[in-house]
Design a protein around this motif. Structure first.
Motif, PDB file in Angstrom:
ATOM      1  N   ARG A 277      49.164  46.673 -22.002  1.00 14.34           N
ATOM      2  CA  ARG A 277      50.345  46.555 -22.838  1.00 14.34           C
ATOM      3  C   ARG A 277      51.570  46.160 -21.602  1.00 14.34           C
ATOM      4  O   ARG A 277      51.835  45.508 -22.255  1.00 14.34           O
ATOM      5  CB  ARG A 277      51.347  48.407 -22.546  1.00 14.34           C
ATOM      6  N   ALA A 278      51.158  45.961 -20.475  1.00 15.25           N
ATOM      7  CA  ALA A 278      52.154  44.761 -19.773  1.00 15.25           C
ATOM      8  C   ALA A 278      51.091  43.311 -20.168  1.00 15.25           C
ATOM      9  O   ALA A 278      52.255  42.228 -20.211  1.00 15.25           O
ATOM     10  CB  ALA A 278      51.897  44.851 -18.152  1.00 15.25           C
ATOM     11  N   ALA A 279      50.141  43.677 -20.488  1.00 14.99           N
ATOM     12  CA  ALA A 279      50.005  42.192 -20.758  1.00 14.99           C
ATOM     13  C   ALA A 279      50.461  41.688 -22.330  1.00 14.99           C
ATOM     14  O   ALA A 279      50.319  40.035 -22.718  1.00 14.99           O
ATOM     15  CB  ALA A 279      47.977  42.271 -21.192  1.00 14.99           C
ATOM     16  N   ALA A 280      50.775  42.612 -22.971  1.00 14.54           N
ATOM     17  CA  ALA A 280      51.168  42.101 -24.796  1.00 14.54           C
ATOM     18  C   ALA A 280      52.717  41.599 -24.428  1.00 14.54           C
ATOM     19  O   ALA A 280      52.638  41.041 -24.947  1.00 14.54           O
ATOM     20  CB  ALA A 280      50.919  43.283 -25.555  1.00 14.54           C
ATOM     21  N   LYS A 281      52.932  42.436 -23.457  1.00 13.26           N
ATOM     22  CA  LYS A 281      54.532  42.191 -23.160  1.00 13.26           C
ATOM     23  C   LYS A 281      54.983  41.015 -22.515  1.00 13.26           C
ATOM     24  O   LYS A 281      56.008  40.437 -23.140  1.00 13.26           O
ATOM     25  CB  LYS A 281      55.439  43.388 -22.637  1.00 13.26           C
ATOM     26  N   ALA A 282      53.993  40.351 -22.248  1.00 17.86           N
ATOM     27  CA  ALA A 282      53.936  39.150 -21.087  1.00 17.86           C
ATOM     28  C   ALA A 282      54.118  38.489 -22.203  1.00 17.86           C
ATOM     29  O   ALA A 282      54.344  36.827 -22.322  1.00 17.86           O
ATOM     30  CB  ALA A 282      53.136  38.659 -19.850  1.00 17.86           C
ATOM     31  N   THR A 283      53.329  38.067 -23.568  1.00 15.11           N
ATOM     32  CA  THR A 283      52.009  37.729 -24.136  1.00 15.11           C
ATOM     33  C   THR A 283      53.585  37.024 -25.391  1.00 15.11           C
ATOM     34  O   THR A 283      53.850  35.901 -25.047  1.00 15.11           O
ATOM     35  CB  THR A 283      50.988  37.579 -24.629  1.00 15.11           C
ATOM     36  N   ILE A 284      54.504  38.582 -25.312  1.00 15.00           N
ATOM     37  CA  ILE A 284      55.319  37.643 -26.654  1.00 15.00           C
ATOM     38  C   ILE A 284      56.268  37.088 -25.658  1.00 15.00           C
ATOM     39  O   ILE A 284      57.100  36.470 -26.447  1.00 15.00           O
ATOM     40  CB  ILE A 284      56.047  39.570 -26.519  1.00 15.00           C
ATOM     41  N   GLU A 285      56.944  38.004 -24.945  1.00 12.39           N
ATOM     42  CA  GLU A 285      57.836  36.619 -23.669  1.00 12.39           C
ATOM     43  C   GLU A 285      57.738  35.599 -23.697  1.00 12.39           C
ATOM     44  O   GLU A 285      58.380  34.873 -23.692  1.00 12.39           O
ATOM     45  CB  GLU A 285      58.054  37.584 -22.451  1.00 12.39           C
ATOM     46  N   HIS A 286      56.411  35.190 -23.159  1.00  9.45           N
ATOM     47  CA  HIS A 286      55.895  33.475 -22.779  1.00  9.45           C
ATOM     48  C   HIS A 286      55.903  33.037 -24.911  1.00  9.45           C
ATOM     49  O   HIS A 286      55.964  31.611 -24.179  1.00  9.45           O
ATOM     50  CB  HIS A 286      54.612  33.874 -23.112  1.00  9.45           C
ATOM     51  N   ASN A 287      55.308  33.598 -25.690  1.00 10.52           N
ATOM     52  CA  ASN A 287      55.680  32.867 -27.014  1.00 10.52           C
ATOM     53  C   ASN A 287      56.791  32.858 -27.605  1.00 10.52           C
ATOM     54  O   ASN A 287      57.530  31.815 -28.500  1.00 10.52           O
ATOM     55  CB  ASN A 287      54.438  34.015 -28.172  1.00 10.52           C
ATOM     56  N   GLN A 288      58.333  33.826 -27.093  1.00 13.36           N
ATOM     57  CA  GLN A 288      59.054  33.550 -27.639  1.00 13.36           C
ATOM     58  C   GLN A 288      60.079  32.522 -26.800  1.00 13.36           C
ATOM     59  O   GLN A 288      59.910  31.477 -27.854  1.00 13.36           O
ATOM     60  CB  GLN A 288      60.246  34.182 -27.720  1.00 13.36           C
ATOM     61  N   GLN A 289      59.045  31.830 -25.666  1.00 11.64           N
ATOM     62  CA  GLN A 289      59.654  30.903 -24.573  1.00 11.64           C
ATOM     63  C   GLN A 289      58.997  29.310 -25.019  1.00 11.64           C
ATOM     64  O   GLN A 289      60.252  28.800 -25.666  1.00 11.64           O
ATOM     65  CB  GLN A 289      59.674  30.455 -23.038  1.00 11.64           C
ATOM     66  N   GLU A 290      57.824  29.625 -25.551  1.00 10.36           N
ATOM     67  CA  GLU A 290      57.496  28.064 -26.153  1.00 10.36           C
ATOM     68  C   GLU A 290      58.176  28.544 -27.693  1.00 10.36           C
ATOM     69  O   GLU A 290      58.143  26.866 -27.945  1.00 10.36           O
ATOM     70  CB  GLU A 290      55.698  29.059 -26.552  1.00 10.36           C
ATOM     71  N   ILE A 291      58.365  28.965 -28.503  1.00 15.20           N
ATOM     72  CA  ILE A 291      58.774  29.539 -30.342  1.00 15.20           C
ATOM     73  C   ILE A 291      60.002  28.601 -29.757  1.00 15.20           C
ATOM     74  O   ILE A 291      60.622  27.219 -30.666  1.00 15.20           O
ATOM     75  CB  ILE A 291      59.495  30.301 -30.215  1.00 15.20           C
ATOM     76  N   ASN A 292      61.033  28.667 -28.504  1.00 14.06           N
ATOM     77  CA  ASN A 292      62.148  28.133 -28.716  1.00 14.06           C
ATOM     78  C   ASN A 292      62.453  26.748 -27.876  1.00 14.06           C
ATOM     79  O   ASN A 292      63.401  25.720 -28.038  1.00 14.06           O
ATOM     80  CB  ASN A 292      63.273  28.252 -27.503  1.00 14.06           C
TER      81      ASN A 292
END
Length: 314
Positions: free
Chosen positions: A50-65
């Protein structure tokens, strides 16, 4: 038809009466257990997904921006975010940390199944010449076509038996290692509109095995053809194994040329199409299937013509 079935049964008896057949079966089971054990240790199923999934979401959001990131990469990041968010919302752990991940990784062992089947295929026809039993075989009231077809069918049935052994043993062993609590885990895919759809994990894994099976059938058919062309079992087996292992290396060099995509081993692995990543730009699933059908017919026609025309008395 009854006579053909009897011939197939006779060829199966020849295969399973040999000690090497059972040794290969036991060796396959040992390899599955060893591979699953090491894969389980490397998968680390106890980590906080779950922590890894949240970290992936945050990282991908930053990359999308990031305005410099190409649009096609942003689409992939959004799809991954959708999958991770869906998994969090529905409490579904990643496939890799469940028994299904172990079963899917075990699909790589189909190479071992192919190797064992090539050993059988390389000896099916050439072995009859080596042991001098071909004359006894051809005095039976059966056409050469039926005799050759029965040998080919028995070879594919042996491959199917090994493949079932691989899948069932991988399922049991990984179930013991990971637990069977996630056996009902669905397979998640992202639709064109960005929504996530649940599918059957069993069907997805079987599809992976099925695509690998195509590669197995093509290599075994090649080995069977070589066994028919040459009268030496050792030459047929050795040449088939060499081609099997060197096929991908040759493909790597041939893909530099436009005609390289027509090479057999450039099309035997269809699994990249599941992810939309063909080996070469412009190659499609339909193209690879067409090339495989051509080679399949070529190998079988060569086998039949050579076996039909061969002078057994020579």
């Amino acid at each position: 038809m009854i006579r053909l079935l009897n011939l197939i049964q006779n060829e199966n008896m020849k295969i399973y009466r040999r000690l090497r057949t059972w040794i290969m079966g036991l060796l396959l089971l040992a390899i599955v257990v060893t591979f699953a054990t090491f894969s389980h240790a490397g998968a680390n199923p106890d980590h906080d997904w779950r922590a890894a999934a949240k970290a992936t979401i945050e990282h991908n959001q930053q990359e999308i921006n990031n305005p410099d990131l190409p649009a096609k990469f942003k689409i992939g990041l959004r799809d991954e975010m959708a999958l991770q968010q869906y998994a969090l919302d529905h409490n579904q752990p990643p496939m890799e940390t469940t028994l299904w991940g172990g079963v899917e990784r075990a699909a790589g062992l189909i190479q071992i199944v192919t190797l064992f089947t090539v050993i059988i295929a390389g000896d099916m026809v050439a072995g009859e010449f080596t042991w001098g039993t071909i004359k006894l075989l051809l005095i039976r009231p059966a056409t050469r076509a039926k005799i050759l077809a029965s040998k080919y069918a028995a070879t594919l049935l042996f491959a199917a038996a090994l493949l079932v052994t691989l899948f069932v043993s991988a399922l049991i062993v990984n179930g013991i290692l990971y637990g069977f609590q996630n056996i009902g885990l669905p397979h998640l895919t992202v639709q064109a509109d960005g929504s996530v759809r649940e599918g059957s994990m069993l069907l997805f894994v079987l599809a992976t095995y099925g695509l690998k099976l195509i590669q197995l059938v093509m290599i075994v058919t090649l080995a069977f053809m070589i066994s028919t062309v040459f009268r030496s079992s050792s030459l047929a087996i050795g040449l088939s194994i060499f081609i099997m292992f060197m096929g991908q290396v040759i493909t790597f060099f041939l893909m530099r040329y436009s005609w390289g995509k027509y090479f057999l081993f450039a099309n035997t692995d269809l699994t990249p199409y599941l992810e939309g990543k063909p080996l070469e730009e412009g190659m499609t699933m339909g193209f690879s299937i067409t090339v495989l059908i051509f080679y399949f017919l070529l190998f079988n026609i060569l086998s039949w013509e050579i076996f039909r025309r061969r002078d057994i008395a020579a």
